[in-house]
Design an enzyme around this catalytic site. Structure first.
Site, PDB file in Angstrom:
ATOM      1  N   LYS A  37     -42.590  91.611   3.098  1.00  0.00           N
ATOM      2  CA  LYS A  37     -42.608  90.362   2.558  1.00  0.00           C
ATOM      3  C   LYS A  37     -43.993  89.613   2.573  1.00  0.00           C
ATOM      4  O   LYS A  37     -44.959  90.088   3.330  1.00  0.00           O
ATOM      5  CB  LYS A  37     -41.496  89.213   3.277  1.00  0.00           C
ATOM      6  N   TYR A 244     -71.118  70.873   8.334  1.00  0.00           N
ATOM      7  CA  TYR A 244     -70.234  69.700   8.508  1.00  0.00           C
ATOM      8  C   TYR A 244     -69.966  69.050   9.865  1.00  0.00           C
ATOM      9  O   TYR A 244     -70.018  69.788  10.685  1.00  0.00           O
ATOM     10  CB  TYR A 244     -68.796  69.834   7.831  1.00  0.00           C
TER      11      TYR A 244
HETATM   12  C1  LIG Z   1     -40.284  88.923   9.059  1.00  0.00           C
HETATM   13  C2  LIG Z   1     -38.901  89.896   9.569  1.00  0.00           C
HETATM   14  C3  LIG Z   1     -39.084  91.053  10.331  1.00  0.00           C
HETATM   15  C4  LIG Z   1     -40.239  91.436  10.870  1.00  0.00           C
HETATM   16  O1  LIG Z   1     -40.952  90.720  11.927  1.00  0.00           O
HETATM   17  P1  LIG Z   1     -42.075  91.164  12.603  1.00  0.00           P
HETATM   18  O2  LIG Z   1     -42.261  90.203  13.867  1.00  0.00           O
HETATM   19  O3  LIG Z   1     -43.532  90.832  11.835  1.00  0.00           O
HETATM   20  O4  LIG Z   1     -42.234  92.451  13.078  1.00  0.00           O
HETATM   21  C5  LIG Z   1     -37.945  91.593  10.707  1.00  0.00           C
HETATM   22  N1  LIG Z   1     -36.523  90.989  10.327  1.00  0.00           N
HETATM   23  C6  LIG Z   1     -36.590  89.902   9.604  1.00  0.00           C
HETATM   24  C7  LIG Z   1     -35.183  89.337   9.458  1.00  0.00           C
HETATM   25  C8  LIG Z   1     -37.699  89.221   9.271  1.00  0.00           C
HETATM   26  O5  LIG Z   1     -37.687  87.850   8.712  1.00  0.00           O
END
Ligand SMILES: *Cc1c(COP(=O)(O)O)cnc(C)c1O
Length: 356
Positions: A37, A244
């Site tokens: 994702k 800045y």
């Molecule tokens: C993002 C996500 C993962 C992966 O989690 P990590 O902590 O990045 O390993 C697994 N399962 C779900 C449902 C998620 O939303």
């Protein structure tokens, strides 16, 4: 042809594959998937999924249907974590991915549309997405063809009694639905022990070089490294300030290099006066405040560093997180669109190991 950008993201495909293999081995008999994702946590979902599929990964997780559509040309098994809204149904019913149903309304929506195989999220304590354990026990999922019944740990990166509670709640649903597989562990969850692995693990962060728990230290390799070009080298006189709000004042005459990267690229203001970079083995400390598109580093250690040279930002995630005050997740997913992504190996040769 596009002009080469003055900043790039060096991506180590061999390290990505090595991390997945490490997590797959730690997953024991459970299959090891990949959360891709947020555009592969900022690295590019298509490039990541192509490499992991070549290594043997068969379960990919995205958040939205737009992300699933982006991966569709690869023809891989993808699950969409955020389920199906009414407006998702036209694309969801084409079969490019499985929805992870999250509520009774989504279950009804999916069944009305024919009830193709799906995944279901059950909430065991996160109180974010998912149907309730009690709903499942009362028969909400009866008749549904489920591939994976999953839940998500709230505190897998800590020693929390909540982990065992969540695990027991999911385990209690074993055999209650048609699900072919159960799944609970994200990256951190993989280190909690064999009883957390179930049939499928879903790492994200650790694939990309994140170290969510001490157990992974030394086992996970850095994958993404930002590099920026020197735009200008200048001498700053003793008593002058940089950037800045003039938070850095030169204690003596110093040499400074101005780099083409800033907080709009994900090199956040948390690195101001704290971040470090290097070139040709020489350390280059960030001086003053990070700007939107620029950052100044001290260049006294490297007299030869000149306009056009490339500088590597220190971005090993555990250290960079401690230094910037941001989470390892934010550091990855915030990497901006202006960085040219440069994979060091082609997707068809993910095993070629460069020098580390
Ligand atoms: C993002 C996500 C993962 C992966 O989690 P990590 O902590 O990045 O390993 C697994 N399962 C779900 C449902 C998620 O939303």
């Amino acid at each position: 042809m596009m002009t080469a950008a003055p900043l790039r993201l060096r991506l180590d495909g061999a390290a990505l594959v090595r991390n997945w293999r490490t997590l797959a081995a730690m997953s024991g008999a459970a299959a090891c998937g990949a959360a891709v994702k947020a555009d592969g946590y900022g690295l590019g979902a298509t490039a990541v999924a192509t490499r992991l599929a070549a290594a043997g990964c068969r379960d990919f997780f995205v958040a939205t249907w737009a992300e699933a559509e982006q991966l569709a040309p690869l023809g891989l098994p993808v699950s969409v974590l955020h389920g199906v809204r009414p407006e998702d149904m036209p694309v969801a019913t084409t079969g490019i991915a499985r929805p992870v149903l999250n509520s009774a309304a989504q279950v009804a929506r999916w069944q009305q549309a024919g009830g193709a195989p799906c995944d279901v999220m059950v909430d065991t304590g996160m109180n974010r997405l998912g149907v309730a354990v009690e709903e499942v026990e009362a028969g909400l999922l009866d008749g549904l063809v489920i591939e994976t019944l999953m839940s998500h740990l709230a505190s897998a990166d800590e020693e929390s009694p909540m982990n065992a509670v969540q695990r027991a709640r999911l385990a209690g649903l074993e055999g209650r639905t048609s699900a072919r597989r159960l799944s609970l562990a994200n990256s951190a969850g993989i280190a909690l022990g064999a009883e957390y692995l179930f049939d499928l693990t879903r790492p994200g962060l650790a694939l990309y070089g994140g170290v969510p728990r001490g157990e992974f230290a030394g086992l996970i390799s850095q994958v993404a490294t930002p590099e920026a070009q020197v735009l200008q080298r200048r001498r700053v006189r003793a008593g002058e300030t940089i950037g800045y709000n003039a938070i850095y004042r030169a204690p003596a005459d110093i040499e400074v290099a101005i780099l083409n990267i800033g907080y709009a690229d994900g090199y956040w203001r948390g690195f101001s006066a704290r971040g470090t970079a290097h070139a040709a083995g020489h350390p280059l400390p960030v001086l003053g405040r990070v700007s939107m598109d620029l950052v100044a580093v001290g260049a006294d250690s490297l007299p030869s560093l000149a306009e056009g040279d490339w500088v590597t930002l220190d971005y090993a995630l555990p250290r960079a997180a401690a230094c910037s005050g941001l989470s390892q997740y934010e550091l990855l997913t915030g990497l901006g669109a202006r960085l040219d992504r440069r994979w060091m190996s082609s997707p068809s040769e993910p095993d070629v190991d460069g020098p580390d």
